[in-house]
Design an enzyme around this catalytic site. Structure first.
Site, mmCIF file in Angstrom:
data_model
loop_
_atom_site.group_PDB
_atom_site.id
_atom_site.type_symbol
_atom_site.label_atom_id
_atom_site.label_comp_id
_atom_site.label_asym_id
_atom_site.label_seq_id
_atom_site.Cartn_x
_atom_site.Cartn_y
_atom_site.Cartn_z
ATOM 1 N NE ARG A 50 -3.365 2.119 2.966
ATOM 2 C CZ ARG A 50 -4.349 2.187 3.857
ATOM 3 N NH1 ARG A 50 -4.872 1.094 4.380
ATOM 4 N NH2 ARG A 50 -4.802 3.344 4.241
ATOM 5 C CG ASN A 51 -0.266 4.599 -2.154
ATOM 6 O OD1 ASN A 51 -1.032 5.287 -1.503
ATOM 7 N ND2 ASN A 51 -0.620 4.026 -3.307
ATOM 8 C CG HIS A 52 3.247 7.004 2.761
ATOM 9 N ND1 HIS A 52 3.267 6.397 3.987
ATOM 10 C CD2 HIS A 52 4.493 6.868 2.247
ATOM 11 C CE1 HIS A 52 4.470 5.921 4.211
ATOM 12 N NE2 HIS A 52 5.244 6.182 3.160
ATOM 13 C CB SER A 53 -2.810 7.923 -0.986
ATOM 14 O OG SER A 53 -4.046 8.574 -1.140
ATOM 15 C CB ALA A 98 -2.114 7.203 -4.507
#
Ligand code: C5P
Length: 394
Positions: free
Chosen positions: A204-207, A272
């Site tokens: 997963r990303n930080h969005s 994102a």
């Protein structure tokens, strides 16, 4: 600057709906202060209103030997909404009987006043109510029409307070909050996507989804019907014009977006989206064994690009690009490749921009190569700039 609303609540069972009015006003960006009559405070607690409005609530003209300043409160307001307004409150308003804080504030206010009555069928039809309403309208106050339906008495007919979402729409219209997206359907993707490795782990990303949520609220407040396809986030959104479809993976987001794209006038790809996902998802938790471990990744569908291919000439699409280097070049390339009308570029190099901030610093890149640069602003203000640009395209 946000508009300031005083919400006056009088003693009707409909007072419970005023909690929702407070929430909707706050979510739409208004600052709210609540004034209650003593009778209203028996239906709903002042604590609930102060918690939702994040402001102290006024209930008494004289509070433990201290005089409450109704003049300051009345002059503070850009608009005064009295909802619910009972038959008694209507009579007092019409005749200036300032025996409580709500009426005293009303007499001191210089702003537009909106009145949403609530009472039983026969009280509503009574000539004295009709007389008080026409008197109040003759003073320039605006009446928010009552609804027809089931009443607290069990009777059916006119007298129900208008629904909170309708009251919000009425206020937005009357206060000239731009309503330039009426009749438009706006599709927005927002937040991260989460790609499972096994039942326990994921990529997963930080969005956080904040930018997309602000865009959804801005479009909703400007009259659009909004479909928000939202990846996993801790943030909440509640707006009467925004329908949220929660999704987890890029594939889920792709399917939800494609199914709604055809019916949207405007699409904003703010999510994102993970570019890669594990090629296979292990059905059971992967045990540790070797000192290194690899996961084979495959590309996810590019939602914006797929929609760009399906786009008709009546549809407008907006993309976002978060870049760490050669931002402008990359943004221009994506604008053409994904057949977007504009792309919003933000760089992780700008202080306060990108993930985990309430602020963002953007440039908007147009198809003709022109660029508008903006200073660091809150994401709410950025959302307004993006939508203003969108409106200027047509
Ligand atoms: O290619 P890149 O991910 O930088 O492109 C960013 C734009 O494309 C954003 O508007 C993003 O929401 C969208 N996008 C998408 N589906 C993907 C990847 C990106 O819709 N799989």
């Amino acid at each position: 600057m946000s508009k300031k609303i005083v919400l006056g609540v009088s003693g009707s069972i409909a007072a419970y709906k005023s909690l929702n009015i407070t929430r909707l006003l706050i979510k739409s960006g208004y600052e709210v202060k609540v004034v209650m009559t003593p009778a209203a405070a028996r239906f709903v607690s002042a604590l609930s209103f102060s918690t939702l409005s994040k402001n102290p609530v006024f209930t008494e003209l004289i509070d433990q030997d201290t005089w409450s300043n109704h003049v300051d409160l009345g002059l503070w307001a850009d608009a005064f909404i009295i909802a619910p307004a009972t038959a008694t409150t209507l009579a007092k308003l019409a005749n200036g009987i300032a025996d409580n804080m709500l009426i005293a504030t009303y007499l001191s206010a210089k702003c537009p006043v909106f009145i949403a009555p609530a009472m039983d069928l026969d009280m509503w039809k009574h000539p004295s109510t009709t007389f008080n309403i026409s008197k109040l309208e003759s003073y320039g106050n605006k009446l928010i029409p009552v609804g027809i339906g089931e009443l607290a008495s069990g009777l059916n007919g006119a007298g129900r307070m208008a629904e909170p979402a309708d009251i919000l729409g009425y206020i937005n219209n009357s206060l000239n909050v731009e309503q330039d997206l009426i009749g438009k359907t706006v599709l927005i993707t927002a937040g991260p996507t989460q790609e499972a490795i096994d039942p326990v782990r994921f990529i997963r990303n930080h969005s956080t989804g904040r930018m997309g949520i602000e865009l959804a609220q801005e479009c909703g407040s400007r009259g659009a019907k909004v479909e928000l396809i939202l990846g996993p986030t801790n943030l909440e959104i509640e707006h009467p014009s925004v329908d949220v479809t929660p999704v987890i993976s890029a594939q889920d987001m792709y399917e939800a977006t494609i199914s709604k794209f055809e019916h949207s006038d405007i699409s904003i790809f703010c999510a994102a989206v993970a570019d890669y996902r594990p090629k296979t998802k292990s059905k059971s938790k992967i045990k540790k064994s070797e000192s290194t471990f690899s996961v084979e990744l495959e590309r996810t569908p590019d939602i914006a690009m797929e929609c760009g291919e399906r786009k008709t000439k009546n549809q407008t699409t907006i993309g976002f690009a978060l870049e760490t280097q050669k931002g402008l070049e990359a943004a221009k390339y994506k604008l053409k490749k994904k057949n977007l009308d504009i792309i919003v570029l933000n760089s992780l190099k700008d202080k306060g921009a990108g993930f985990k901030h309430n602020t963002n610093k953007i440039s908007i890149v147009h198809r003709d190569g022109s660029i508008n640069e903006y200073p660091l602003k809150t994401k709410k203000e950025v959302a307004k700039d993006v939508i203003d640009t969108l409106i200027s395209l047509s």
